[in-house]
Design an enzyme around this catalytic site. Structure first.
Site, PDB file in Angstrom:
ATOM      1  CD  GLU A 256      46.235  56.138  32.356  1.00  0.00           C
ATOM      2  OE1 GLU A 256      45.500  56.785  33.114  1.00  0.00           O
ATOM      3  OE2 GLU A 256      47.134  56.648  31.674  1.00  0.00           O
ATOM      4  CB  CYS A 295      39.185  55.458  36.564  1.00  0.00           C
ATOM      5  SG  CYS A 295      39.049  56.131  34.908  1.00  0.00           S
TER       6      CYS A 295
HETATM    7  P1  NAP Z   1      41.999  44.926  38.453  1.00  0.00           P
HETATM    8  O1  NAP Z   1      41.424  43.876  39.307  1.00  0.00           O
HETATM    9  O2  NAP Z   1      43.286  45.520  38.854  1.00  0.00           O
HETATM   10  O3  NAP Z   1      42.093  44.295  36.997  1.00  0.00           O
HETATM   11  C1  NAP Z   1      42.481  45.066  35.897  1.00  0.00           C
HETATM   12  C2  NAP Z   1      42.924  44.161  34.772  1.00  0.00           C
HETATM   13  O4  NAP Z   1      44.122  43.483  35.155  1.00  0.00           O
HETATM   14  C3  NAP Z   1      41.931  43.066  34.419  1.00  0.00           C
HETATM   15  O5  NAP Z   1      41.925  42.859  33.031  1.00  0.00           O
HETATM   16  C4  NAP Z   1      42.490  41.861  35.146  1.00  0.00           C
HETATM   17  O6  NAP Z   1      42.086  40.646  34.573  1.00  0.00           O
HETATM   18  C5  NAP Z   1      43.961  42.085  34.948  1.00  0.00           C
HETATM   19  N1  NAP Z   1      44.821  41.376  35.888  1.00  0.00           N
HETATM   20  C6  NAP Z   1      44.618  41.135  37.188  1.00  0.00           C
HETATM   21  N2  NAP Z   1      45.667  40.473  37.716  1.00  0.00           N
HETATM   22  C7  NAP Z   1      46.559  40.300  36.698  1.00  0.00           C
HETATM   23  C8  NAP Z   1      47.835  39.668  36.595  1.00  0.00           C
HETATM   24  N3  NAP Z   1      48.433  39.111  37.647  1.00  0.00           N
HETATM   25  N4  NAP Z   1      48.457  39.661  35.392  1.00  0.00           N
HETATM   26  C9  NAP Z   1      47.887  40.245  34.306  1.00  0.00           C
HETATM   27  N5  NAP Z   1      46.666  40.848  34.354  1.00  0.00           N
HETATM   28  C10 NAP Z   1      46.020  40.876  35.527  1.00  0.00           C
HETATM   29  O7  NAP Z   1      40.978  46.145  38.282  1.00  0.00           O
HETATM   30  P2  NAP Z   1      39.449  46.080  37.916  1.00  0.00           P
HETATM   31  O8  NAP Z   1      38.711  45.566  39.093  1.00  0.00           O
HETATM   32  O9  NAP Z   1      39.255  45.420  36.594  1.00  0.00           O
HETATM   33  O10 NAP Z   1      39.138  47.619  37.683  1.00  0.00           O
HETATM   34  C11 NAP Z   1      38.791  48.508  38.707  1.00  0.00           C
HETATM   35  C12 NAP Z   1      39.948  49.408  39.042  1.00  0.00           C
HETATM   36  O11 NAP Z   1      40.457  50.000  37.874  1.00  0.00           O
HETATM   37  C13 NAP Z   1      39.545  50.559  39.933  1.00  0.00           C
HETATM   38  O12 NAP Z   1      40.479  50.663  40.966  1.00  0.00           O
HETATM   39  C14 NAP Z   1      39.586  51.774  39.025  1.00  0.00           C
HETATM   40  O13 NAP Z   1      39.878  52.985  39.676  1.00  0.00           O
HETATM   41  C15 NAP Z   1      40.649  51.403  38.069  1.00  0.00           C
HETATM   42  N6  NAP Z   1      40.470  52.090  36.785  1.00  0.00           N
HETATM   43  C16 NAP Z   1      41.382  53.033  36.435  1.00  0.00           C
HETATM   44  C17 NAP Z   1      41.234  53.708  35.234  1.00  0.00           C
HETATM   45  C18 NAP Z   1      42.218  54.761  34.789  1.00  0.00           C
HETATM   46  O14 NAP Z   1      42.161  55.139  33.623  1.00  0.00           O
HETATM   47  N7  NAP Z   1      43.105  55.227  35.628  1.00  0.00           N
HETATM   48  C19 NAP Z   1      40.168  53.401  34.391  1.00  0.00           C
HETATM   49  C20 NAP Z   1      39.269  52.431  34.783  1.00  0.00           C
HETATM   50  C21 NAP Z   1      39.431  51.767  35.992  1.00  0.00           C
HETATM   51  P3  NAP Z   1      40.896  39.778  35.203  1.00  0.00           P
HETATM   52  O15 NAP Z   1      39.667  40.635  35.187  1.00  0.00           O
HETATM   53  O16 NAP Z   1      40.831  38.617  34.299  1.00  0.00           O
HETATM   54  O17 NAP Z   1      41.339  39.448  36.595  1.00  0.00           O
END
Ligand code: NAP
Length: 517
Positions: A256, A295
């Site tokens: 997602e 999102c």
């Molecule tokens: P993110 O930076 O991609 O991180 C998402 C999750 O992935 C976090 O728990 C992060 O952990 C983890 N992560 C990052 N690098 C990783 C790796 N190499 N291996 C395993 N896990 C890893 O996104 P975010 O900043 O938290 O969230 C914002 C984004 O999410 C926006 O783009 C938004 O549109 C999207 N979003 C989408 C939805 C949907 O349902 N489609 C819902 C909500 C948000 P850490 O925080 O510890 O780095």
């Protein structure tokens, strides 16, 4: 200082590495330390498979539904304390915090009610039986059985409670133990919610583990029966999908990701109509709720060319009524971004959008000296064809008005330039225009929300994800699918075709209550 711990293999523990500090996003005061270095992720995966999985699979769907009902009640009981924490730790207003927490307990309760109807079964019949031979003697029946693996749930920072609960509800009902890894900036809220669920003792041991901190080598230990359900940015999603272990074992992966959601105003909607009020109010809510960190929030607002000035004026009036500032103050309607990194990204994104658009309210100059706040920012595109509007998600209180010629054909073409989105809202009272747009954009969207005079006062907001309908979207939105009632169980179950003598197959595996997932 408070430590955000992990619950792995039956005990709460803190990592041995250098902790990261999470701060109050309004005051920048340090709130807690988070670190999970050195915690044994391989053992946690094994524990889930060997302890949590068998205990959950021993229960029927109906019994697991009872667990979800009790979890929902336990979370609801701690609502006020969790709201206070969310206001301090996530930059949420009280309204934003309630949205997250009530979304979490509501989704758990909804799955309790979906699951109750499945009763005392441990597998599901999928569709009707099928004659496979020349006579009905040789018969086939699809069934859905729980996969004996572990579900790793990696969540984004923006919904620390709801994001976790929506994945957990499907996983537990399906009988699969979960390891929850929240986004680090709001891990303090996620940990508190997870503690309520774990310490309640409602779930069998091993059914829910929590990893506060980096994922580390967690994915290296997944195998053929396991699942990764990820929510976050498209960039991280793409990286995880390419993980060699996940590819080698064909681990199921649900992504997602981010999305350039649209709101489309049709030319037939005049300013005196209910549909117009609904359009204005939904756009303002999407830009301000959770400071635009949703999102499903609208990023592109398509408005007929000759209406742009009026619409922009009305939107600015609505935005100015939403007071931004200290999330803890009762009168505040727009909280702050969640972290310094988030503010940095939003600022950079806004500057890129502003190269091709006029900023009509808000803007980078409204970033406060302290904390991560920014006024709601509305832009009007100079050239709506510019790629940046259709490719760059600015994850904050930022949206752009894109003028279009009012035709259904143009609306479809421009909306679909988002490359695959979670939701589009379409406002019209013209049935044939709406049908053409809805069918034209449907392949590129997980959900289409249609606003008209007829649903005013009855409809939920387009940004609200409901457990009964699917959440997800194709293309850049990740290509995944969550929720949607019992459809949400599909990733956790194996569909198997059973073929044999009808008398046996139909009796043992058929059902008058077959489920189509
Ligand atoms: P993110 O930076 O991609 O991180 C998402 C999750 O992935 C976090 O728990 C992060 O952990 C983890 N992560 C990052 N690098 C990783 C790796 N190499 N291996 C395993 N896990 C890893 O996104 P975010 O900043 O938290 O969230 C914002 C984004 O999410 C926006 O783009 C938004 O549109 C999207 N979003 C989408 C939805 C949907 O349902 N489609 C819902 C909500 C948000 P850490 O925080 O510890 O780095």
């Amino acid at each position: 200082m408070k430590r955000i711990e992990s619950y792995l293999c039956g005990r709460w523990a803190f990592g041995a590495g250098k902790p990261e500090v999470v701060v109050n996003p309004f005051t920048e005061e340090a709130l807690a330390e988070v670190n999970a270095d050195g915690l044994d992720r391989a053992a946690a995966v094994k524990y889930a498979r060997e302890v949590g999985g068998p205990a959950l699979r021993a229960l029927t769907f109906g019994q697991r539904a009872e667990l979800l009902k009790a979890l929902s009640a336990a979370l609801h009981e701690q609502r006020e304390a969790l709201i206070d924490l969310s206001i301090a730790a996530a930059g949420s207003t009280r309204g934003d915090a309630k949205f997250d927490l009530d979304g979490a307990s509501g989704t758990l309760a909804a799955y309790a009610s979906f699951g109750k109807k499945l009763g005392d079964r441990r597998f599901l019949s999928d569709g009707d039986g099928i004659q496979l031979g020349r006579t009905p003697r040789f018969w086939g029946q699809h069934i859905l059985v729980t996969r004996p693996g572990v579900a790793v749930h990696i969540n984004a920072f923006n919904f620390p409670a709801w994001g976790m609960a929506e994945k957990l509800a499907c996983s537990i009902l399906a009988g699969v133990p979960a390891i929850e890894k929240p986004g680090t900036p709001t891990a303090l809220v996620a940990e508190a919610a997870a503690r309520v669920l774990i310490d309640s003792g409602i779930l069998p041991e091993g059914a829910l583990q929590f990893l506060g901190g980096s994922a580390g080598d967690l994915l290296d230990h997944l195998g053929p029966m396991d699942l990764l359900a990820f929510t976050g940015s498209a960039a991280t999603g793409a990286k995880l999908k390419a993980h060699p272990k996940l590819i080698a074992h064909n681990v199921r992966v649900n992504i997602e990701a981010d999305s350039l959601n649209s709101a489309v105003l049709a030319p037939d909607v005049d300013a005196s109509s209910d549909a117009y009020d609904e359009f204005l109010s939904n756009v303002v809510t999407d830009m301000t709720q959770k400071a635009g960190q949703k999102c499903t929030a609208v990023r592109r607002i398509f408005v007929p060319k000759d209406r742009v000035e009026d619409v922009v004026g009305h939107l600015i009036e609505g935005l100015k009524r939403q007071r931004s500032g200290d999330p803890a103050a009762a009168e505040t309607r727009v909280g702050t971004l969640t972290s310094a990194g988030q503010l940095r990204d939003v600022r950079a994104g806004l500057e890129r959008l502003a190269e091709c658009a006029n900023v009509r309210c808000g803007g980078v100059d409204t970033v406060r000296a302290r904390g991560f706040g920014l006024e709601p920012t509305l832009l009007v595109a100079i050239n709506p064809e510019a790629d940046v509007f259709h490719e760059l998600e600015v994850f904050g209180p930022v949206s752009t008005v894109l003028p279009y010629d009012g035709s259904a054909k143009e609306a479809v073409r421009l909306v679909n330039r988002g490359g695959g989105s979670l939701v589009a809202s379409v406002y019209s009272n013209d049935a044939s225009w709406t049908e053409e747009v809805a069918l034209g954009i449907a392949p590129w969207h997980g959900r289409i929300w249609i606003g008209s005079d007829r649903v005013k006062g009855q409809a939920t907001a387009p940004g609200l994800v409901l457990p009964a309908t699917i959440h997800g979207g194709p293309g850049r939105a990740g290509g995944g699918e969550e929720l949607g009632g019992l459809r949400g169980l599909a990733p956790y179950l194996q569909r198997t075709a059973i073929q044999g003598f009808q008398g046996f197959v139909a009796k043992a595996f058929g059902s008058s209550e077959a489920t189509d997932l």
